[in-house]
Structures are given as structure tokens and as C-alpha cells.
Motif scaffolding. Structure first.
Motif, PDB file in Angstrom:
ATOM      1  N   PRO A 121      38.016  45.544  25.932  1.00 25.58           N
ATOM      2  CA  PRO A 121      37.084  45.432  27.143  1.00 25.58           C
ATOM      3  C   PRO A 121      37.708  44.311  28.291  1.00 25.58           C
ATOM      4  O   PRO A 121      38.515  43.667  27.945  1.00 25.58           O
ATOM      5  CB  PRO A 121      36.070  44.978  26.477  1.00 25.58           C
ATOM      6  N   LEU A 122      37.305  44.720  29.461  1.00 30.00           N
ATOM      7  CA  LEU A 122      38.009  43.784  30.514  1.00 30.00           C
ATOM      8  C   LEU A 122      36.743  42.622  30.461  1.00 30.00           C
ATOM      9  O   LEU A 122      35.674  43.049  30.450  1.00 30.00           O
ATOM     10  CB  LEU A 122      37.451  44.631  31.699  1.00 30.00           C
ATOM     11  N   THR A 123      37.038  41.535  30.684  1.00 29.48           N
ATOM     12  CA  THR A 123      36.368  40.199  30.493  1.00 29.48           C
ATOM     13  C   THR A 123      36.744  39.597  31.916  1.00 29.48           C
ATOM     14  O   THR A 123      37.842  39.353  32.463  1.00 29.48           O
ATOM     15  CB  THR A 123      37.043  39.351  29.288  1.00 29.48           C
ATOM     16  N   PHE A 124      35.625  39.085  32.368  1.00 29.45           N
ATOM     17  CA  PHE A 124      35.303  38.308  33.251  1.00 29.45           C
ATOM     18  C   PHE A 124      34.636  36.938  33.294  1.00 29.45           C
ATOM     19  O   PHE A 124      33.596  36.893  32.172  1.00 29.45           O
ATOM     20  CB  PHE A 124      34.651  38.943  34.622  1.00 29.45           C
ATOM     21  N   TRP A 125      35.197  35.696  33.856  1.00 29.36           N
ATOM     22  CA  TRP A 125      34.075  34.702  33.861  1.00 29.36           C
ATOM     23  C   TRP A 125      33.148  34.831  35.106  1.00 29.36           C
ATOM     24  O   TRP A 125      33.319  35.523  36.038  1.00 29.36           O
ATOM     25  CB  TRP A 125      35.073  33.500  34.422  1.00 29.36           C
ATOM     26  N   PRO A 126      32.091  34.462  34.847  1.00 33.83           N
ATOM     27  CA  PRO A 126      30.948  34.600  35.730  1.00 33.83           C
ATOM     28  C   PRO A 126      31.317  33.822  37.135  1.00 33.83           C
ATOM     29  O   PRO A 126      32.010  32.937  37.113  1.00 33.83           O
ATOM     30  CB  PRO A 126      29.593  34.436  35.166  1.00 33.83           C
ATOM     31  N   PRO A 127      30.730  34.401  38.321  1.00 39.11           N
ATOM     32  CA  PRO A 127      30.833  33.708  39.503  1.00 39.11           C
ATOM     33  C   PRO A 127      30.351  31.938  39.441  1.00 39.11           C
ATOM     34  O   PRO A 127      29.494  31.768  38.698  1.00 39.11           O
ATOM     35  CB  PRO A 127      29.913  34.334  40.356  1.00 39.11           C
ATOM     36  N   THR A 128      30.946  31.185  40.170  1.00 34.10           N
ATOM     37  CA  THR A 128      30.962  29.860  40.037  1.00 34.10           C
ATOM     38  C   THR A 128      29.780  29.553  41.070  1.00 34.10           C
ATOM     39  O   THR A 128      29.338  28.265  41.001  1.00 34.10           O
ATOM     40  CB  THR A 128      32.307  28.975  40.175  1.00 34.10           C
ATOM     41  N   PRO A 130      27.339  30.776  44.853  1.00 32.48           N
ATOM     42  CA  PRO A 130      26.945  31.962  45.655  1.00 32.48           C
ATOM     43  C   PRO A 130      28.014  32.428  46.477  1.00 32.48           C
ATOM     44  O   PRO A 130      29.106  31.626  47.182  1.00 32.48           O
ATOM     45  CB  PRO A 130      25.680  30.968  46.729  1.00 32.48           C
ATOM     46  N   GLY A 131      27.967  33.743  46.770  1.00 35.49           N
ATOM     47  CA  GLY A 131      29.330  34.471  47.284  1.00 35.49           C
ATOM     48  C   GLY A 131      30.802  34.427  46.729  1.00 35.49           C
ATOM     49  O   GLY A 131      31.448  35.203  47.125  1.00 35.49           O
ATOM     50  N   GLU A 132      30.833  33.945  45.556  1.00 36.61           N
ATOM     51  CA  GLU A 132      31.904  33.884  44.656  1.00 36.61           C
ATOM     52  C   GLU A 132      31.893  35.346  43.787  1.00 36.61           C
ATOM     53  O   GLU A 132      30.626  35.771  43.541  1.00 36.61           O
ATOM     54  CB  GLU A 132      32.003  32.885  43.484  1.00 36.61           C
ATOM     55  N   THR A 133      32.933  35.747  43.317  1.00 33.90           N
ATOM     56  CA  THR A 133      32.956  36.911  42.688  1.00 33.90           C
ATOM     57  C   THR A 133      33.453  36.699  41.180  1.00 33.90           C
ATOM     58  O   THR A 133      34.187  35.579  41.075  1.00 33.90           O
ATOM     59  CB  THR A 133      34.061  38.092  43.181  1.00 33.90           C
ATOM     60  N   PRO A 134      33.263  37.539  40.142  1.00 36.30           N
ATOM     61  CA  PRO A 134      33.720  37.219  38.725  1.00 36.30           C
ATOM     62  C   PRO A 134      35.142  37.224  38.946  1.00 36.30           C
ATOM     63  O   PRO A 134      35.912  37.903  39.604  1.00 36.30           O
ATOM     64  CB  PRO A 134      33.042  38.249  38.044  1.00 36.30           C
ATOM     65  N   GLU A 135      35.793  36.371  37.897  1.00 36.92           N
ATOM     66  CA  GLU A 135      36.995  36.241  37.920  1.00 36.92           C
ATOM     67  C   GLU A 135      37.684  36.876  36.509  1.00 36.92           C
ATOM     68  O   GLU A 135      37.102  36.255  35.548  1.00 36.92           O
ATOM     69  CB  GLU A 135      37.676  34.623  37.742  1.00 36.92           C
ATOM     70  N   GLN A 136      38.567  37.751  36.566  1.00 35.38           N
ATOM     71  CA  GLN A 136      39.086  38.594  35.186  1.00 35.38           C
ATOM     72  C   GLN A 136      40.045  37.668  34.522  1.00 35.38           C
ATOM     73  O   GLN A 136      40.585  37.008  35.224  1.00 35.38           O
ATOM     74  CB  GLN A 136      39.629  39.896  35.581  1.00 35.38           C
ATOM     75  N   TYR A 137      39.697  37.579  33.379  1.00 31.39           N
ATOM     76  CA  TYR A 137      40.829  36.787  32.382  1.00 31.39           C
ATOM     77  C   TYR A 137      41.384  37.888  31.392  1.00 31.39           C
ATOM     78  O   TYR A 137      40.608  38.545  30.753  1.00 31.39           O
ATOM     79  CB  TYR A 137      40.388  35.449  32.144  1.00 31.39           C
ATOM     80  N   LEU A 138      42.620  37.637  30.849  1.00 33.62           N
ATOM     81  CA  LEU A 138      43.229  38.618  29.814  1.00 33.62           C
ATOM     82  C   LEU A 138      43.258  37.723  28.587  1.00 33.62           C
ATOM     83  O   LEU A 138      43.447  38.384  27.373  1.00 33.62           O
ATOM     84  CB  LEU A 138      44.623  38.703  30.187  1.00 33.62           C
ATOM     85  N   ARG A 139      43.054  36.681  28.340  1.00 37.46           N
ATOM     86  CA  ARG A 139      42.677  35.850  27.019  1.00 37.46           C
ATOM     87  C   ARG A 139      41.738  34.821  27.323  1.00 37.46           C
ATOM     88  O   ARG A 139      41.630  34.139  28.364  1.00 37.46           O
ATOM     89  CB  ARG A 139      44.074  35.401  26.641  1.00 37.46           C
ATOM     90  N   ALA A 140      41.168  34.643  26.208  1.00 40.47           N
ATOM     91  CA  ALA A 140      40.088  33.301  26.141  1.00 40.47           C
ATOM     92  C   ALA A 140      40.947  32.121  25.861  1.00 40.47           C
ATOM     93  O   ALA A 140      42.252  32.177  25.484  1.00 40.47           O
ATOM     94  CB  ALA A 140      39.166  33.453  25.033  1.00 40.47           C
TER      95      ALA A 140
END
Length: 381
Positions: A121-128, A130-140
Motif C-alpha cells: 500500500p501507499l503510506t503517508f504521514w498525516p498533515p502537520t 492546516p493547509g499542509e498535505t500528507p507526506e508519502q514515505y517508502l519505509r517506516a
């Protein structure tokens, strides 16, 4: 520790072909990769399966072991658990099962690992904020921030430099791994351990034309002046492997042969040198068992990076040509959570299926992201 003759025994082992990410297995998810292996191994047992233990990382979540067991047609009453020890997950699953069967449990269990890099699955950190977007990451994260959490390739370059493993030696080692795997495949050695999936009946990564001279053309892959390249490192792969094992008393009563798990050890090491974990794990194993490494017939240390595995072999005084005599992960591929189980399947073939020399001992070792290592000693019985 239980008496040696009571230790659990691996009585069968299978793997899928190892595919490249985006290759022939790109449409087969983690549970679908391993379910046919579980079904086949369970079908070869004349007794019910007591437990299913599987390693998986960056998969669909939930409990893939349970899903795969149901897909395999195992009894609904059979429990299943998924473990995550990063690259060591497949071996950790077997370690977990061995611990159960060396204790109060008895009968047969299935253990192994599965990895589908193609369908993770594609994985993302949540927005930090207001106005920020989720940040995708390839490994934990593998470690906490205080330990730097280096990328595995960067850490492998550092390890190779610190132990004076030069580029030429790494390329020579990697070319040998490919040559060995191609030779073994042509001789049909992988046939009995491999179950075709999605029409694929061979490993996709081994290259017959790889030579040290050709590998020397590849550029550093991780750091500008590094020595690890895409060719002398493992690939990103899809695949699965599983073993059927039972407690020693059951094996003796039924007259079953296979690989007795003499001992298995997992230890930690410096988090910023994760590739080093094989060394302290093997040293602890030797201390516990008293076995001279010169008596080991087949050595299989996971080839994550040529420089990394060569540093470990040198530190343990093991000649590099003894490692992975039929090719390792540089040639075959490294389906992360499955690799430890692939290693035990490979040892089963060499020490049980095709043992024509009376070889007795096998040693598997794998380094793990975050600074850990596992070593397992098996004995043909």
C-alpha cells in the motif's frame, strides 16, 4: 533449552519463484503469494496444522497470516499470527514457531514469510498543520531520531569503507553470486523447492552475463563516492517461502527426517550499522552451541549488499567463497519479509533434498534494519 534430540525439526520447505518489483508477480498480493505454499505443505502433513506463523512488512495490514491460512483452505480453528522484524521477519516467524514447539506445544506448524513489494500500500504521514498535505514515505523508521536512521544502502557504504571492502572485491563477489544461481537453476536444483505462481516458474533476477568487468560500469547507487551499486546489491522483490516443522518427539515417533533447529539467536547491534547484525548473532550462537564455524557445511548469510556481507564474513573468519554456494540474494533477490524463510528453504534443499556428501550443518544469518541480526544453526537428521 530442550535436549538436542527433542529440538523442533523442519520436515519440508517450499518457496515461490522470486520476482522483480513490477515483474511477473506484480499482480499477486502478499497473501496470495504464500497461500499456495501453505496449502501444499499442509497437504503433505498427515496431521492437522497447530499454528501458522508468517512474517510480513509493509503489507495490507490486519493479520496476513490469518488471511493466507484461510485462503489456503486450512481449518478455521487453526490460529495464525503475523510478525514484523523487518528483513528478518521470515526467520523470526520460524524462530517463533521453534520456541513454541520447543516448549509446551507439539505437532505441526507452518512458518515463513511473504513480501509483495509490487502491491504494498501507499503510506503517508498525516498533515502537520492546516493547509499542509500528507507526506508519502517508502519505509517506516527503523530507529529513533537520536540514532540517525540511515538508509540501508548508505549504512552499507559506511560499513564497507570502515572494513576496507573495495569496489572490485564487491563486484567480483556479486558476479559470482549470479553465476552460481544461474548454474544451479540450469542444473534443476531449485525445481523441487519451488512452486510456480501466476505462471512464473523461475527466479527473475539472476543474470547469466554478469561479470565483474561488466559490474564495474555501474555507478554508486546510494552515496556519491560509495561502492554499493544496483548490481552488487540485492533487488526489490516479490516472493514467499514457508516451512513445515514439528516438535522433536513427533519427528522421532513418525520417523521424519529434515533439519533439526539446533539453536536460533537474535541480538541487537549499533542502529546506524544495521548490516553488522549477523556478526554478534553468529558469535552468540557459537558461544551457546560450542560449534566451530569450520564444521559448518553450508553457510547462507543474506546478501543484502556485497560490501556488507563481505565485512561480516571477514569479521567471523569465514572465507567468502563458502557463502551461498548456489547464489544468494544479490542474484536471487531479497523479498524482505520472506528472505529468512527462503534461506531455510535453500538449506533444506542443500542438506536434505540434494545432500550427496553427507553434509551435516547449515548456518543462516540475516542482518535487520534498525540494528539487529538473527542466526540459525540447523542439522540434517
Amino acid at each position: 533449552m530442550t535436549r538436542r534430540d527433542e529440538r523442533p525439526v523442519i520436515v519440508d520447505a517450499l518457496r515461490t519463484p522470486i520476482g522483480t518489483q513490477g515483474g511477473a508477480l506484480r499482480g499477486v498480493d502478499a497473501t496470495a503469494l504464500i497461500a499456495p505454499l501453505l496449502a501444499t505443505l499442509a497437504g503433505r502433513s498427515d496431521a492437522p496444522i497447530d499454528e501458522v506463523v508468517l512474517g510480513n512488512i509493509r503489507g495490507p495490514g490486519g493479520n496476513p497470516a490469518r488471511v493466507a491460512a484461510l485462503q489456503a483452505g486450512l481449518d478455521e480453528a487453526t490460529p495464525a499470527i503475523t510478525v514484523d522484524r523487518q528483513c528478518g521477519s521470515g526467520m523470526a516467524a520460524i524462530e517463533y514457531s521453534v520456541a513454541l514447539l520447543a516448549g509446551v506445544r507439539e505437532g505441526f506448524q507452518l512458518a515463513g514469510g511473504t513480501q509483495s513489494a509490487s502491491t504494498q500500500p501507499l503510506t503517508f504521514w498525516p498533515p502537520t498543520g492546516p493547509g499542509e498535505t500528507p507526506e508519502q514515505y517508502l519505509r517506516a523508521p527503523f530507529t529513533d531520531r537520536a540514532h540517525g536512521d540511515p538508509e540501508m544502502g548508505v549504512a552499507a557504504d559506511l560499513l564497507a569503507a570502515e572494513h576496507a571492502i573495495d569496489r572490485e572485491r564487491q563486484d567480483t563477489y556479486a558476479a559470482r553470486s549470479h553465476q552460481r544461481a544461474v548454474t544451479a537453476a540450469a542444473a534443476g536444483i531449485f525445481a523441487e523447492e519451488m512452486l510456480a505462481v501466476a505462471g512464473l516458474d523461475h527466479d527473475e533476477r539472476p543474470r547469466a552475463g554478469f561479470t565483474a568487468r561488466r559490474l564495474a560500469r555501474f555507478r554508486p547507487a546510494f552515496t556519491p563516492d560509495g561502492t554499493a551499486t544496483a548490481a552488487n546489491s540485492c533487488g526489490i522483490n516479490d516472493g514467499a517461502a514457508a516451512v513445515l516443522l514439528c516438535d522433536g518427539t513427533t519427528a522421532a515417533r513418525r520417523g521424519l527426517h529434515g533439519l533439526r533447529v539446533v539453536d536460533v539467536v537474535t541480538v541487537g547491534c549499533a542502529p546506524d550499522r544495521p548490516g553488522w547484525g549477523i556478526v554478534p548473532a553468529v558469535r552468540r550462537l557459537v558461544d551457546r552451541t560450542g560449534l566451530d564455524l569450520d564444521r559448518v557445511d553450508v553457510v547462507d548469510f543474506n546478501e543484502a549488499f556485497a560490501g556488507q556481507v563481505l565485512a561480516c564474513l571477514d569479521a567471523l573468519g569465514i572465507d567468502e567463497e563458502r557463502n551461498c554456494p548456489q547464489g544468494g540474494a544479490i542474484a536471487l533477490g531479497h523479498p524482505w519479509a520472506a528472505t529468512g524463510a527462503v534461506q531455510l528453504t535453500r538449506l533444506f534443499t542443500q542438506l536434505v533434498r540434494h545432500n550427496t556428501t553427507g553434509a551435516r550443518y547449515g548456518l543462516a544469518g540475516i542482518a535487520i534494519g534498525g540494528g539487529q541480526g538473527t542466526a540459525m544453526l540447523v542439522e540434517a537428521v
